[in-house]
Design a protein around this motif. Structure first.
Motif, PDB file in Angstrom:
ATOM      1  N   ARG A   1       0.829  -1.211   0.000  1.00 30.70           N
ATOM      2  CA  ARG A   1       0.000   0.000   0.000  1.00 30.70           C
ATOM      3  C   ARG A   1       0.860   1.258   0.000  1.00 30.70           C
ATOM      4  O   ARG A   1       0.583   2.222  -0.721  1.00 30.70           O
ATOM      5  N   ALA A   2       1.920   1.259   0.802  1.00 31.78           N
ATOM      6  CA  ALA A   2       2.796   2.433   0.888  1.00 31.78           C
ATOM      7  C   ALA A   2       3.510   2.685  -0.435  1.00 31.78           C
ATOM      8  O   ALA A   2       3.620   3.828  -0.879  1.00 31.78           O
ATOM      9  N   ALA A   3       4.011   1.630  -1.071  1.00 32.70           N
ATOM     10  CA  ALA A   3       4.727   1.786  -2.342  1.00 32.70           C
ATOM     11  C   ALA A   3       3.826   2.433  -3.387  1.00 32.70           C
ATOM     12  O   ALA A   3       4.255   3.334  -4.119  1.00 32.70           O
ATOM     13  N   ASN A   4       2.594   1.987  -3.463  1.00 29.89           N
ATOM     14  CA  ASN A   4       1.655   2.568  -4.425  1.00 29.89           C
ATOM     15  C   ASN A   4       1.254   3.995  -4.051  1.00 29.89           C
ATOM     16  O   ASN A   4       1.147   4.860  -4.909  1.00 29.89           O
ATOM     17  N   ARG A   5       1.068   4.226  -2.762  1.00 33.68           N
ATOM     18  CA  ARG A   5       0.632   5.554  -2.308  1.00 33.68           C
ATOM     19  C   ARG A   5       1.684   6.633  -2.590  1.00 33.68           C
ATOM     20  O   ARG A   5       1.360   7.706  -3.073  1.00 33.68           O
ATOM     21  N   VAL A   6       2.952   6.335  -2.283  1.00 33.20           N
ATOM     22  CA  VAL A   6       3.996   7.362  -2.457  1.00 33.20           C
ATOM     23  C   VAL A   6       4.840   7.127  -3.712  1.00 33.20           C
ATOM     24  O   VAL A   6       5.796   7.849  -3.952  1.00 33.20           O
ATOM     25  N   GLN A   7       4.486   6.098  -4.480  1.00 32.05           N
ATOM     26  CA  GLN A   7       5.167   5.781  -5.733  1.00 32.05           C
ATOM     27  C   GLN A   7       6.672   5.621  -5.534  1.00 32.05           C
ATOM     28  O   GLN A   7       7.484   6.363  -6.080  1.00 32.05           O
ATOM     29  N   ILE A   8       6.996   4.616  -4.733  1.00 30.70           N
ATOM     30  CA  ILE A   8       8.390   4.295  -4.441  1.00 30.70           C
ATOM     31  C   ILE A   8       8.636   2.844  -4.828  1.00 30.70           C
ATOM     32  O   ILE A   8       7.759   1.990  -4.667  1.00 30.70           O
ATOM     33  N   GLU A   9       9.817   2.565  -5.374  1.00 32.42           N
ATOM     34  CA  GLU A   9      10.153   1.198  -5.776  1.00 32.42           C
ATOM     35  C   GLU A   9      10.275   0.297  -4.562  1.00 32.42           C
ATOM     36  O   GLU A   9      10.970   0.621  -3.600  1.00 32.42           O
ATOM     37  N   LEU A  10       9.598  -0.829  -4.618  1.00 32.98           N
ATOM     38  CA  LEU A  10       9.616  -1.836  -3.567  1.00 32.98           C
ATOM     39  C   LEU A  10      10.019  -3.157  -4.211  1.00 32.98           C
ATOM     40  O   LEU A  10       9.367  -3.608  -5.152  1.00 32.98           O
ATOM     41  N   THR A  11      11.092  -3.752  -3.705  1.00 32.55           N
ATOM     42  CA  THR A  11      11.553  -5.032  -4.234  1.00 32.55           C
ATOM     43  C   THR A  11      11.629  -6.043  -3.104  1.00 32.55           C
ATOM     44  O   THR A  11      12.324  -5.828  -2.110  1.00 32.55           O
ATOM     45  N   LEU A  12      10.910  -7.146  -3.273  1.00 32.82           N
ATOM     46  CA  LEU A  12      10.953  -8.234  -2.315  1.00 32.82           C
ATOM     47  C   LEU A  12      11.945  -9.275  -2.833  1.00 32.82           C
ATOM     48  O   LEU A  12      11.899  -9.635  -4.015  1.00 32.82           O
ATOM     49  N   VAL A  13      12.824  -9.735  -1.960  1.00 31.94           N
ATOM     50  CA  VAL A  13      13.845 -10.703  -2.342  1.00 31.94           C
ATOM     51  C   VAL A  13      13.638 -11.959  -1.503  1.00 31.94           C
ATOM     52  O   VAL A  13      13.570 -11.895  -0.273  1.00 31.94           O
ATOM     53  N   ALA A  14      13.514 -13.109  -2.184  1.00 34.21           N
ATOM     54  CA  ALA A  14      13.272 -14.369  -1.488  1.00 34.21           C
ATOM     55  C   ALA A  14      13.821 -15.524  -2.317  1.00 34.21           C
ATOM     56  O   ALA A  14      14.063 -15.377  -3.511  1.00 34.21           O
ATOM     57  N   ASN A  15      13.959 -16.666  -1.681  1.00 40.96           N
ATOM     58  CA  ASN A  15      14.422 -17.834  -2.438  1.00 40.96           C
ATOM     59  C   ASN A  15      13.247 -18.703  -2.873  1.00 40.96           C
ATOM     60  O   ASN A  15      13.423 -19.842  -3.266  1.00 40.96           O
TER      61      ASN A  15
ATOM     62  N   MET B   1       9.233 -18.333  -5.010  1.00 41.19           N
ATOM     63  CA  MET B   1       8.415 -17.468  -5.855  1.00 41.19           C
ATOM     64  C   MET B   1       7.419 -16.721  -4.969  1.00 41.19           C
ATOM     65  O   MET B   1       6.783 -17.313  -4.111  1.00 41.19           O
ATOM     66  N   LEU B   2       7.326 -15.416  -5.175  1.00 40.34           N
ATOM     67  CA  LEU B   2       6.391 -14.597  -4.408  1.00 40.34           C
ATOM     68  C   LEU B   2       5.344 -14.009  -5.333  1.00 40.34           C
ATOM     69  O   LEU B   2       5.657 -13.578  -6.438  1.00 40.34           O
ATOM     70  N   ARG B   3       4.120 -13.971  -4.853  1.00 38.90           N
ATOM     71  CA  ARG B   3       3.053 -13.304  -5.576  1.00 38.90           C
ATOM     72  C   ARG B   3       2.953 -11.884  -5.062  1.00 38.90           C
ATOM     73  O   ARG B   3       2.850 -11.670  -3.855  1.00 38.90           O
ATOM     74  N   THR B   4       2.997 -10.934  -5.962  1.00 43.30           N
ATOM     75  CA  THR B   4       2.864  -9.533  -5.560  1.00 43.30           C
ATOM     76  C   THR B   4       1.702  -8.918  -6.338  1.00 43.30           C
ATOM     77  O   THR B   4       1.369  -9.384  -7.429  1.00 43.30           O
ATOM     78  N   PRO B   5       1.117  -7.879  -5.781  1.00 47.78           N
ATOM     79  CA  PRO B   5       0.026  -7.233  -6.507  1.00 47.78           C
ATOM     80  C   PRO B   5       0.549  -6.562  -7.773  1.00 47.78           C
ATOM     81  O   PRO B   5       1.709  -6.135  -7.817  1.00 47.78           O
ATOM     82  N   PRO B   6      -0.279  -6.465  -8.808  1.00 52.08           N
ATOM     83  CA  PRO B   6       0.171  -5.789 -10.022  1.00 52.08           C
ATOM     84  C   PRO B   6       0.381  -4.299  -9.730  1.00 52.08           C
ATOM     85  O   PRO B   6      -0.527  -3.631  -9.233  1.00 52.08           O
ATOM     86  N   SER B   7       1.575  -3.821  -9.999  1.00 49.84           N
ATOM     87  CA  SER B   7       1.908  -2.425  -9.745  1.00 49.84           C
ATOM     88  C   SER B   7       3.223  -2.113 -10.434  1.00 49.84           C
ATOM     89  O   SER B   7       4.139  -2.943 -10.425  1.00 49.84           O
ATOM     90  N   PRO B   8       3.361  -0.917 -10.989  1.00 47.86           N
ATOM     91  CA  PRO B   8       4.652  -0.545 -11.569  1.00 47.86           C
ATOM     92  C   PRO B   8       5.707  -0.298 -10.487  1.00 47.86           C
ATOM     93  O   PRO B   8       6.892  -0.205 -10.788  1.00 47.86           O
ATOM     94  N   TRP B   9       5.288  -0.214  -9.223  1.00 52.63           N
ATOM     95  CA  TRP B   9       6.208   0.106  -8.127  1.00 52.63           C
ATOM     96  C   TRP B   9       6.691  -1.119  -7.377  1.00 52.63           C
ATOM     97  O   TRP B   9       7.621  -1.022  -6.572  1.00 52.63           O
ATOM     98  N   ILE B  10       6.076  -2.271  -7.603  1.00 52.94           N
ATOM     99  CA  ILE B  10       6.356  -3.457  -6.801  1.00 52.94           C
ATOM    100  C   ILE B  10       6.921  -4.569  -7.673  1.00 52.94           C
ATOM    101  O   ILE B  10       6.355  -4.900  -8.714  1.00 52.94           O
TER     102      ILE B  10
END
Length: 150
Positions: free
Chosen positions: A20-34, A36-45
């Motif tokens: 929610r924060a990444a979309n609200r303030v339009q900041i790049e958010l990258t999740l790193v894991a070993n 597969m992660l499901r993330t919401p569709p967003s140009p910021w995530i």
């Protein structure tokens, strides 16, 4: 500023706050894991899947994070490495780790690790709570607001 998340052990509630924060303030958010992660569709995530192995995700974050970035992790050795590069660290319970407190956190972590390896039962951290979630959200909001003001 970019946000990096040590996502393998990050609580789902914290990931939701970050999305929610990444979309609200339009900041790049990258999740790193070993995994597969499901993330919401967003140009910021985005999510990066690294190979399985000890500290592979941590090494990726250390390599990619730069001064001024924010790293979300409960991993104290990872926190120390990115703080040394000038990044800020927020743990999932809302504690801000920085050059002023990381040495103390590392010492405590290493002490408890030595106790556990010698057979002493040290217990684990308290269960993740709604208060922890709120503390994280509040601290994140303050960090993002200071970024926008600065």
């Amino acid at each position: 500023m970019k946000i990096w998340v040590d996502a393998d052990a990050c609580p789902a509630a914290i990931k939701d706050i970050l999305y929610r924060a990444a979309n609200r303030v339009q900041i790049e958010l990258t999740l790193v894991a070993n995994q597969m992660l499901r993330t919401p569709p967003s140009p910021w995530i985005s999510a990066v899947q690294v190979p399985a192995g000890f500290d592979v995700a941590d090494r990726h974050i250390v390599q990619e994070a730069t001064a001024g970035d924010l790293v979300v992790t409960a991993d104290v050795p990872l926190a120390a490495q990115v703080i040394a590069k000038g990044a800020r660290v927020l743990d999932p319970r809302g504690d801000l780790l920085d050059a002023d407190n990381i040495d103390e956190r590392l010492s405590l972590r290493n002490f408890l690790d030595r106790l556990r390896s010698s057979g002493v039962e040290t217990g684990g951290p308290a269960a993740f709570s709604a208060a922890d979630r709120q503390s994280f959200a509040n601290r994140l909001d303050r960090l993002l607001a200071s970024r926008q003001a600065g």
